[in-house]
Design an enzyme around this catalytic site. Structure first.
Site, PDB file in Angstrom:
ATOM      1  N   SER A  95      -5.582  26.402 -15.476  1.00 26.95           N
ATOM      2  CA  SER A  95      -4.933  25.624 -14.425  1.00 26.95           C
ATOM      3  C   SER A  95      -3.804  24.785 -15.031  1.00 26.95           C
ATOM      4  O   SER A  95      -2.967  25.310 -15.763  1.00 26.95           O
ATOM      5  CB  SER A  95      -6.015  24.765 -13.749  1.00 26.95           C
ATOM      6  N   ASP A 219      -6.231  33.428  -5.468  1.00 27.46           N
ATOM      7  CA  ASP A 219      -6.249  32.083  -6.048  1.00 27.46           C
ATOM      8  C   ASP A 219      -5.264  31.220  -5.260  1.00 27.46           C
ATOM      9  O   ASP A 219      -4.058  31.423  -5.352  1.00 27.46           O
ATOM     10  CB  ASP A 219      -5.845  32.167  -7.520  1.00 27.46           C
ATOM     11  N   HIS A 247     -10.151  30.217  -8.346  1.00 29.36           N
ATOM     12  CA  HIS A 247      -9.362  29.560  -9.380  1.00 29.36           C
ATOM     13  C   HIS A 247     -10.174  29.289 -10.640  1.00 29.36           C
ATOM     14  O   HIS A 247      -9.661  28.735 -11.602  1.00 29.36           O
ATOM     15  CB  HIS A 247      -8.817  28.233  -8.811  1.00 29.36           C
TER      16      HIS A 247
END
Lengths: 269, 383
Positions: A95, A219, A247
């Site tokens: 991320s 995602d 995610h």
């Protein structure tokens, strides 16, 4: 200040072997790597840590003026890696930590031999001028920040007993409760704002290490367009589209995630 | 036979809250009439086609992936999550959501059961609370700003330039410096080569104390114009304080400085205040003058004028008791440490002396002052 304590560093695997540093992403702490880390302990020194202000880190070290850009977090990774005397580092960033990894590699190219970017996005907000699709507009970002604020009490008050009472999954334990509940709401808010308003597209061409981009299916944080952009802009990039949905592939589909990283590392060896 | 995607129980279909079941990583399996009527979707366009994530804002989707999903996977359920749904006509519905993840026989995540509560009014109430909180914060900030402005009128950032006299001042507020302290100083001119320096401390803190501090400061300015004797001028200030009716008292040191032959003739008067310390070449620093009575209590306080000559290189220091009372583990900084610090740092440049004395006091108490500290160091240039 002791960096190991400050970042609540967990070191496992073969000390002195090539290192793998696992950077947690937005809304996560190092515990999210618990399924992935063991797979690399046979041939790597595996380092997990928390960003200052989240997880088990020393929250008193959080200075809102200092931690006002991703470079500050990237610098922490560089400092920590040097402090631990790590070598041949595979830097894995999930991320927002993917862009920290990009910035860290740019700042210290000799330190980081390879990057693995899990669900990366160089810019979460759409850019109408260039047609770039990050997946969010400014209203989305504001709503998300609002949402994080209004659910904070929900986490700290309701979730703790739920997790604690989960007797059949004892491995979750106290750590996970703490990681979700202990993040200061002001810190979480600033980190969220930073995450969703950063634009690191211009940094990507400067990555000089071989890089693996792991793209998830469906995602919403880092849509396909964002992942493709990262892959296309990094000179030596390998693209893998995971079947894992969402995610958090390292949590929901650790085996697929491990296999993708393993074959990337094997191909380089 | 019920239509696909409905609940068998009529109670679940028409319950006063929304229900849905969703395949893990997949579409909506069942959705009840209540939730459909709230959101304006038809069952046909939702069941088997849309995921629950398709029915909420993008922000909520992102939150779901980063926060709800891991909690569902680890804890198995989430409760009272505030999200916003997007209705068929684009309007928004604030909701509270509870959800539970069920696993199949092999332990793989299979179905998520969701209960939805209409939270429009609660959300409005929360927004009002949030607004009230923001207003309170803004008002607090205004009051801090006011305190800073007020403080700067009582403690000038630097003294005026006085020909033939080096003069420097320092100030450290107590705590986090957000409250106006009672310490003050002032340096002003009466005539050619004729100056007044005053440094004092009004008891208490905050705006009430600041009102008295301002009163004392301006009374000193007025009284010293009519009265050359500091003791006489302070007698006037004492009367003004008594007539004001405040129960706050004040201690201060008043100096009248007259330039003569390259040095200064000084008349000083202390009203219950720590005595000024004089530093002369070749001698240890020592307090000078007579300790009189504080102002604002007695009708006729005993006050004495003392004279003093400041020649080349001599230094005089005025300070408030925040320096003496700086604490470390219950131990006071005290006069001995102050005299020692002055002996070492008080002989050269006055600004350097002020910085060194402040640094010594602050270091002693761990860089956080319990009480305000104000000090002034002055003297003729050394050459």
């Amino acid at each position: 200040m002791d960096l190991v304590q400050r970042h609540a560093v967990t070191r496992t695997g073969r000390l002195g072997a090539p290192a793998m540093v696992l950077g947690p992403g937005f809304g996560c702490d190092q515990d999210m790597w618990r399924h992935v880390a063991p797979a690399f302990e046979s041939d790597h020194e595996v380092v997990r840590f928390d960003h200052v202000g989240s997880g088990q880190s020393d929250v008193s070290a959080y200075d809102p003026e200092h931690y006002d850009d991703l470079q500050a977090y990237a610098d922490d990774i560089v400092l920590l890696s040097r402090e631990l005397g790590l070598r041949d580092i595979v830097l894995v960033g999930h991320s927002v930590a993917a862009m920290m990894a990009v910035l860290a590699q740019r700042a210290a190219p000799d330190l980081f031999a390879a990057l693995v970017l899990v669900g990366p996005s160089a810019c979460y907000v759409d850019d109408l001028e260039t047609g770039y699709v990050g997946g969010f507009d400014e209203r989305d970002v504001e709503e998300l920040l609002e949402l994080l604020g209004s659910n904070y009490l929900g986490w700290s008050r309701s979730m703790a007993p739920v997790i604690m009472g989960n007797a059949d999954r004892p491995e979750l334990g106290q750590e996970l409760t703490d990681s979700f509940c202990r993040t200061d709401p002001d810190v979480a808010r600033q980190f969220a704002r930073l995450t969703f308003t950063s634009d690191n597209r211009a940094d990507l061409p400067h990555v000089s290490a071989p890089t693996l981009v792991l793209q998830c299916t469906d995602d919403t944080i880092a849509p396909l367009s964002a992942g493709r952009y990262v892959h296309d802009a990094i000179p030596d990039s390998t693209w893998v589209h995971l079947d894992a949905v969402g995610h958090l592939p390292h949590l929901s589909s650790p085996d697929e995630t491990i296999a993708a990283i393993r074959s990337f590392l094997d191909a380089r060896a | 036979m019920t239509a696909p995607g409905t609940f068998d129980e009529p109670l679940l279909e028409l319950a006063p809250c929304g229900f849905a079941t969703v395949a893990y990583d997949g579409p909506i399996l069942q959705i009840n009439e209540t939730l459909l009527s709230w959101t304006g979707y038809s069952r046909e366009e939702v069941v088997g086609l849309k995921s629950f994530a398709d029915l909420v804002t993008r922000a909520a989707r992102a939150y779901g992936q980063t926060h709800l999903r891991p909690m569902l996977l680890t804890a198995g359920s989430v409760r009272e999550i505030a999200l916003t749904m997007v209705c068929a006509d684009g309007s928004r519905l604030p909701i509270l959501l509870n959800a539970r993840l069920d696993r199949d026989a092999d332990g793989h995540p299979s179905v998520i059961s969701i209960a939805v509560f209409d939270a429009s009014e609660r959300r409005q109430y929360e927004e009002e609370l949030l607004r009230a909180k923001q207003e309170a914060e803004a008002s607090e900030e205004r009051s801090r700003q006011l305190a800073r402005t007020l403080q700067s009128t009582l403690i000038p950032s630097r003294p005026p330039a006085v020909p033939g006299l080096q003069i420097a001042a320092g100030y450290r507020p107590s705590g986090d410096g957000e409250e106006v302290g009672g310490d003050f100083y002032d340096v002003f001119q009466i005539g050619p080569g004729d100056w007044v320096v005053v440094l004092g401390d009004v008891c208490g803190k905050g705006v009430d104390a600041a009102v008295i501090t301002a009163l004392v400061r301006y009374s000193v300015r007025a009284a010293t114009v009519d009265h050359r004797s500091p003791a006489a001028a302070l007698g006037v200030v004492n009367r003004i304080l008594l007539e004001h009716g405040t129960d706050r008292f004040c201690t201060l040191v008043l100096l009248r400085l007259q330039a003569r032959d390259g040095g200064w003739d000084v008349v000083s008067c202390s009203a219950g205040h720590p005595l000024p310390v004089v530093v002369r070449a070749g001698a240890a620093p020592e307090p000078t003058g007579t300790l009189g009575t504080l102002l604002g209590v007695l009708d006729d306080p005993p006050l004495t004028d003392d004279t003093l000559r400041l020649g080349f290189g001599d230094r005089l220091m005025l300070y408030t008791d925040g320096i003496l009372e700086a604490r470390r583990d219950g131990e006071l900084f005290g006069e001995l440490r102050l005299l020692d610090a002055l002996d070492r740092h008080g002989r050269g440049d006055v600004a350097v002396a002020v910085d060194a004395l402040l640094a010594a006091t602050m270091a002693f108490q761990g860089e956080r002052a319990d009480d305000d500290i104000a000090l002034v160091v002055l003297g003729p240039p050394a050459d």
